[in-house]
Scaffold this motif. Structure first.
Motif, PDB file in Angstrom:
ATOM      1  N   LEU A  64      10.116  12.115  55.601  1.00  0.00           N
ATOM      2  CA  LEU A  64       8.936  11.281  55.854  1.00  0.00           C
ATOM      3  C   LEU A  64       8.734  11.075  57.349  1.00  0.00           C
ATOM      4  N   ARG A  65       9.812  10.933  58.114  1.00  0.00           N
ATOM      5  CA  ARG A  65       9.684  10.671  59.548  1.00  0.00           C
ATOM      6  C   ARG A  65       9.236  11.900  60.321  1.00  0.00           C
ATOM      7  N   GLN A  66       9.180  13.053  59.657  1.00  0.00           N
ATOM      8  CA  GLN A  66       8.641  14.251  60.299  1.00  0.00           C
ATOM      9  C   GLN A  66       7.115  14.340  60.151  1.00  0.00           C
ATOM     10  N   LEU A  67       6.534  13.431  59.365  1.00  0.00           N
ATOM     11  CA  LEU A  67       5.103  13.454  59.102  1.00  0.00           C
ATOM     12  C   LEU A  67       4.415  12.288  59.804  1.00  0.00           C
ATOM     13  N   ILE A  68       3.078  12.258  59.704  1.00  0.00           N
ATOM     14  CA  ILE A  68       2.299  11.103  60.123  1.00  0.00           C
ATOM     15  C   ILE A  68       1.601  10.556  58.883  1.00  0.00           C
ATOM     16  N   PHE A  69       1.145   9.301  58.950  1.00  0.00           N
ATOM     17  CA  PHE A  69       0.596   8.689  57.728  1.00  0.00           C
ATOM     18  C   PHE A  69      -0.642   9.432  57.236  1.00  0.00           C
ATOM     19  N   GLY A  96       7.425  -2.063  50.472  1.00  0.00           N
ATOM     20  CA  GLY A  96       7.629  -1.049  51.489  1.00  0.00           C
ATOM     21  C   GLY A  96       7.237  -1.562  52.871  1.00  0.00           C
ATOM     22  N   ILE A  97       8.107  -1.325  53.868  1.00  0.00           N
ATOM     23  CA  ILE A  97       7.832  -1.751  55.240  1.00  0.00           C
ATOM     24  C   ILE A  97       8.066  -0.548  56.149  1.00  0.00           C
ATOM     25  N   ALA A  98       7.177  -0.378  57.138  1.00  0.00           N
ATOM     26  CA  ALA A  98       7.318   0.743  58.070  1.00  0.00           C
ATOM     27  C   ALA A  98       6.841   0.315  59.447  1.00  0.00           C
ATOM     28  N   LEU A  99       7.495   0.890  60.473  1.00  0.00           N
ATOM     29  CA  LEU A  99       7.009   0.783  61.842  1.00  0.00           C
ATOM     30  C   LEU A  99       6.359   2.120  62.180  1.00  0.00           C
ATOM     31  N   VAL A 100       5.083   2.067  62.575  1.00  0.00           N
ATOM     32  CA  VAL A 100       4.281   3.273  62.762  1.00  0.00           C
ATOM     33  C   VAL A 100       3.789   3.324  64.203  1.00  0.00           C
ATOM     34  N   SER A 101       3.883   4.494  64.832  1.00  0.00           N
ATOM     35  CA  SER A 101       3.436   4.656  66.214  1.00  0.00           C
ATOM     36  C   SER A 101       1.913   4.596  66.285  1.00  0.00           C
ATOM     37  N   ASP A 161       3.131  -4.544  73.769  1.00  0.00           N
ATOM     38  CA  ASP A 161       4.194  -4.886  74.729  1.00  0.00           C
ATOM     39  C   ASP A 161       3.714  -5.989  75.664  1.00  0.00           C
ATOM     40  N   GLU A 162       4.538  -6.358  76.608  1.00  0.00           N
ATOM     41  CA  GLU A 162       4.220  -7.491  77.481  1.00  0.00           C
ATOM     42  C   GLU A 162       3.004  -7.222  78.362  1.00  0.00           C
ATOM     43  N   ASP A 163       2.632  -5.946  78.530  1.00  0.00           N
ATOM     44  CA  ASP A 163       1.434  -5.613  79.305  1.00  0.00           C
ATOM     45  C   ASP A 163       0.182  -5.495  78.432  1.00  0.00           C
ATOM     46  N   GLY A 164       0.316  -5.774  77.122  1.00  0.00           N
ATOM     47  CA  GLY A 164      -0.828  -5.683  76.225  1.00  0.00           C
ATOM     48  C   GLY A 164      -1.092  -4.289  75.703  1.00  0.00           C
ATOM     49  N   VAL A 165      -0.197  -3.343  76.016  1.00  0.00           N
ATOM     50  CA  VAL A 165      -0.373  -1.961  75.555  1.00  0.00           C
ATOM     51  C   VAL A 165       0.145  -1.850  74.117  1.00  0.00           C
ATOM     52  N   PRO A 166      -0.605  -1.205  73.167  1.00  0.00           N
ATOM     53  CA  PRO A 166      -0.124  -1.055  71.789  1.00  0.00           C
ATOM     54  C   PRO A 166       1.236  -0.361  71.749  1.00  0.00           C
ATOM     55  N   ALA A 167       2.238  -1.010  71.090  1.00  0.00           N
ATOM     56  CA  ALA A 167       3.583  -0.446  70.985  1.00  0.00           C
ATOM     57  C   ALA A 167       3.785   0.227  69.632  1.00  0.00           C
ATOM     58  N   TYR A 168       3.561  -0.502  68.536  1.00  0.00           N
ATOM     59  CA  TYR A 168       3.705   0.078  67.203  1.00  0.00           C
ATOM     60  C   TYR A 168       2.999  -0.823  66.202  1.00  0.00           C
ATOM     61  N   PHE A 169       2.710  -0.235  65.011  1.00  0.00           N
ATOM     62  CA  PHE A 169       2.132  -0.978  63.904  1.00  0.00           C
ATOM     63  C   PHE A 169       3.238  -1.370  62.933  1.00  0.00           C
ATOM     64  N   ASP A 173      -9.226   4.107  56.469  1.00  0.00           N
ATOM     65  CA  ASP A 173      -7.970   3.731  57.121  1.00  0.00           C
ATOM     66  C   ASP A 173      -8.023   4.021  58.624  1.00  0.00           C
ATOM     67  N   LEU A 174      -8.557   5.194  58.999  1.00  0.00           N
ATOM     68  CA  LEU A 174      -8.639   5.552  60.415  1.00  0.00           C
ATOM     69  C   LEU A 174      -9.608   4.647  61.172  1.00  0.00           C
ATOM     70  N   GLU A 175     -10.707   4.206  60.515  1.00  0.00           N
ATOM     71  CA  GLU A 175     -11.650   3.304  61.183  1.00  0.00           C
ATOM     72  C   GLU A 175     -10.990   1.960  61.483  1.00  0.00           C
ATOM     73  N   PHE A 176     -10.223   1.400  60.521  1.00  0.00           N
ATOM     74  CA  PHE A 176      -9.483   0.158  60.790  1.00  0.00           C
ATOM     75  C   PHE A 176      -8.456   0.378  61.894  1.00  0.00           C
ATOM     76  N   HIS A 177      -7.793   1.536  61.857  1.00  0.00           N
ATOM     77  CA  HIS A 177      -6.794   1.890  62.876  1.00  0.00           C
ATOM     78  C   HIS A 177      -7.426   1.885  64.272  1.00  0.00           C
ATOM     79  N   ARG A 178      -8.648   2.474  64.365  1.00  0.00           N
ATOM     80  CA  ARG A 178      -9.344   2.500  65.660  1.00  0.00           C
ATOM     81  C   ARG A 178      -9.731   1.101  66.118  1.00  0.00           C
TER      82      ARG A 178
END
Length: 814
Positions: free
Chosen positions: A460-465, A432-437, A517-525, A477-482
């Protein structure tokens, strides 16, 4: 409205809001300061009251622990015996009571003099009165006396009002409930104010022996209340009884002066609190706490009231308010001047830009705006000049623009082809592969992921992980995310459970990395999700088999118990019949003396009857004894596996004292000196610990070195929340090759030279397994052994050292 007016208005509004915010901050900080100070005074009052309660409790326990010494209890027991021997103890006490009451204050009766100067009263005076006076300058116990179980005074440090105390309510309460406490009052015999405590004394079997009564001097104790006045000069402290009488006050006062008439007392409701009030037209902060007692001391509901002047504690807030007002006025005036100058400068630049724009609009492409400076107006003038130059070159650069558009279309085509290849790989992946905001939303998912979590893609795309993560796995999971968003880690993996659409759970292995992104801002996981549900089921089956193995072990213990128990019956039968057979042999030998029996038969049978058969019976008896000992040991071992330990705080000093007393005959016979140092308490089962240390002391006695006097030491320390005890001896020691086997069942160091079935240390090991303990040995052959026992610790300190030495020959045990 003109621009200059707007700038001026904006500055005025900003400065006004700033000033308002500053005054609000001053108001809020004052309120916060008031609450903080009140809370601080409340904590101070609570801690001071707890310290007073603790000191009173310690005084009570000091008297109780001292009075329970063996020699004091023996003294009281002898008095009870002498009273019991009287024809009429009642008449004897009444006669002494009359003499006691009729004696003049300055001329005590002979009975008084004897009771104030016997061995018990002298030692009470020395250890509970003179000791405190010599070391602290005051007496913690101005008066103490002891009665026997009849209520008669048998020792006193000073004169008491009566000889008989059995009719007194406090005496009855102490006898029935174990303790009697009386609130602070004046004690005439000692000419002091104090708390009267009476404590029940009993022997080791709990039988009532008598009562000890002491007056606890509260003067030094209540001086503790001065701690609450250390920070502020205006601080005042009052310590009151439950009904409002003054026990202590920072200002001059009369002891037990009535304070209940004041309005303040009516506000002291509940166990603790704080409030702001007025006293003599001065605003003051008040906090109070009530006595709640400490363990054996239930408390009398005393109230500790602490107060301080509001002007003193809020002086810094008043200075801050004045400074804020002055700075705000100055800022408003300076801002108005600055806004006026700035608006005039901006107006001049705007006028020049407006005139230049009108000329360019009329087609004067050769016009150039001249505005000096690097501010926004200078940059706007440069932009106008660049725009005019570009307008002149628009026609000449049209072909170049078309070529640029063609190149861009080619690059876009290549990008679409690359995206198609990525999409094919994404959709056909075996995991399974996903792009997550960054917020957790599913931006894109492949078919394999939908199959794993059991959701259609559109749902599934109407939900969050977080919506489909099992609650027990979400925090990790949320601590690693942070951490990943903060740049502390670059990737992470963990095993987690997802909740499928049908409500079932699926175990997965999640690997995540972050794309910026090119400015170092998180784009997606990018999340890669592997289905490991089958592996987890195998692990759970393994855990189930482990539990099944534990159950089988329990059944094996039951089998050992039943076997060792039931085998004893046929063993008893064999022993009984062997004894009957021995008796029959003796009868047969008496008949064998008949001279009519032929000599040839006598010659063949006599060796069998006199030697072979008795020798065989001896072997049978020894085998039966050996088997009985082994079965008894197995029975004890199996009972340990079935009995549930009762965990409690264990006083190891008392437990070891009882063991040494029980083994006193063996110790004295062996001429061994046993020393028990102060031992920490521990958490354990008292009966099992008795069996454990009895086995260790028994082994130490069993393997003494006959070439030197025996010595056994028992000591202990606290180590990282555990209590570690050491039983060491100077016996024969254990060879290194045997040290790893001594805890095995049926193992004995020297079977020929010692008795036993080899189960003692196996039982010790089993007990420690059930008490979360462990044991190890350090030994050197010929120098002795040290067995170390580690058990869960308990609060409390070490107790007194105990020494047990052998009795001299001919000396009787006392």
């Amino acid at each position: 409205m003109r621009t200059s007016q707007k700038i001026m208005a904006g500055f005025l509004v900003t400065l006004t809001l700033t000033a308002a915010l500053a005054f609000y901050a001053d108001f809020a900080s004052r309120r916060s300061l008031e609450e903080a100070i009140s809370h601080e005074l409340l904590i101070l009052a609570q801690e001071t009251m707890k310290r007073i309660d603790l000191t009173i409790h310690d005084r009570i326990m000091y008297v109780w622990n001292y009075a329970e010494q063996a020699w004091i209890l023996t003294f009281i027991a002898k008095s009870n015996q002498s009273f019991a021997a009287l024809d009429s103890p009642e008449d004897f006490m009444n006669r002494n009571e009359r003499e006691w009451i009729s004696a003049p204050p300055d001329s005590p009766s002979p009975v008084m003099g004897e009771l104030e100067d016997n061995e018990l009263s002298r030692r009470l005076r020395q250890h509970l009165i003179n000791f405190f006076v010599a070391n602290y300058g005051y007496s913690s116990f101005p008066n103490l006396f002891v009665t026997n179980r009849y209520g008669a005074v048998i020792a006193s440090t000073g004169r008491t009002r009566r000889y008989r105390q059995d009719k007194e309510p406090w005496w009855q309460t102490a006898r029935q409930q174990g303790m009697s406490l009386e609130d602070i009052a004046y004690d005439a015999p000692s000419d002091s104010y104090g708390i009267a405590v009476a404590l029940r004394l009993g022997d080791s079997d709990g039988n009532f022996l008598g009562v000890v009564r002491a007056i606890i001097n509260v003067g030094p104790i209540v001086k503790t209340a001065e701690i609450a006045t250390g920070r502020y000069q205006s601080a005042r402290t009052r310590l009151l009884t439950r009904d409002g009488k003054i026990i202590y006050r920072t200002r001059p006062y009369r002891f037990l002066q009535d304070f209940s008439y004041t309005d303040l007392l009516s506000r002291l409701q509940g166990e603790k609190g704080f409030f702001i009030g007025n006293e003599q037209n001065v605003q003051r902060f008040y906090s109070y706490a009530r006595s709640t007692g400490k363990e054996h001391y239930p408390g009398f509901g005393w109230i500790l009231l602490v107060s301080t002047d509001a002007d003193e504690v809020l002086a810094s807030a008043e200075v801050l308010r004045t400074r804020i007002a002055v700075v705000s006025i100055l800022l408003i005036m300076a801002g108005m001047v600055f806004a006026l100058v700035l608006s005039r400068t901006i107006n001049r630049s705007l006028a020049a830009l407006t005139a230049g724009a009108e000329r360019i609009g009329k087609g004067e492409f050769d016009f150039r705006m001249e505005l000096a400076g690097n501010d926004e107006f200078g940059q706007l003038a440069s932009a106008f000049n660049s725009m005019v130059s570009n307008l002149k070159e628009v026609t000449a650069s049209r072909d170049d623009l078309n070529a640029e558009i063609a190149e861009r279309n080619k690059a876009e085509k290549a990008l679409r082809e690359s995206e198609n290849r990525f999409r094919a790989t994404f959709e056909q992946a075996a995991v399974g592969i996903a792009l997550v905001s960054p917020q957790g939303g599913w931006l894109s998912v492949n078919r394999k992921l939908c199959a794993i979590v059991g959701y259609p893609e559109e749902k599934l795309r109407q939900l969050i992980f977080q919506d489909i993560t099992h609650p027990d796995d979400l925090d990790a999971d949320l601590e690693f995310h942070r951490q990943m968003l903060a740049g502390e880690i670059f990737t992470y993996s963990l095993e987690k459970r997802y909740i499928r659409l049908d409500g079932s759970l699926v175990w997965t292995n999640l690997t995540v990395f972050l794309v910026r992104d090119e400015d170092g801002v998180p784009a997606y996981f990018v999340s890669v999700i592997e289905d490991i549900d089958q592996r987890k089921k195998i692990e759970q089956e393994r855990d189930r088999l482990s539990m099944e193995l534990a159950r089988k072990n329990h059944e094996l213990e039951q089998i050992i118990y039943v076997t060792s128990h039931d085998l004893r019956s046929p063993l008893v039968n064999v022993q009984g019949f062997s004894r009957e057979l021995a008796a029959d042999i003796k009868s047969l030998l008496s008949l064998w003396q008949n001279p009519e029996i032929p000599a040839a038969i006598r010659q063949q049978a006599e060796p069998l009857l006199n030697e072979d058969i008795p020798e065989s019976l001896q072997f049978i008896e020894k085998g039966i004894s050996k088997m009985d000992a082994l079965l008894s040991g197995l029975l004890r071992l199996s009972r340990l596996g079935r009995a549930s330990p009762t965990l409690e705080e264990c006083d190891m000093n008392r437990l070891l004292t009882d063991i040494v007393t029980t083994m006193g005959f063996q110790i004295n016979e062996a001429g061994v000196e046993v020393i028990v140092d102060g031992l920490p308490t521990c958490l354990g089962d008292r009966d099992q610990l008795n069996q454990l240390f009895s086995n260790l002391l028994g082994n130490a006695l069993k393997y003494l070195d006959p070439g030197r006097p025996g010595r056994i030491n028992v000591n202990g320390v606290k180590d990282k929340g555990r209590s570690v005890y050491c039983v060491s001896d100077n016996g024969v020691g254990i060879a290194r090759e045997h040290q790893g086997k001594i805890f095995e069942i049926f193992h004995r160091l020297n079977p020929a030279a010692s008795e036993g079935e080899g189960l003692g240390l196996a039982i010790v090991n089993r007990i420690l397994d059930r008490l979360d303990g462990k044991i190890w040995v350090e030994s050197e052959e010929g120098k002795g052994s040290s067995f170390y026992v580690s058990l869960p610790g308990w609060k409390g300190g070490n107790r007194a050292r105990i020494a047990v030495t052998p009795l001299a020959k001919g000396e009787k045990e006392k």
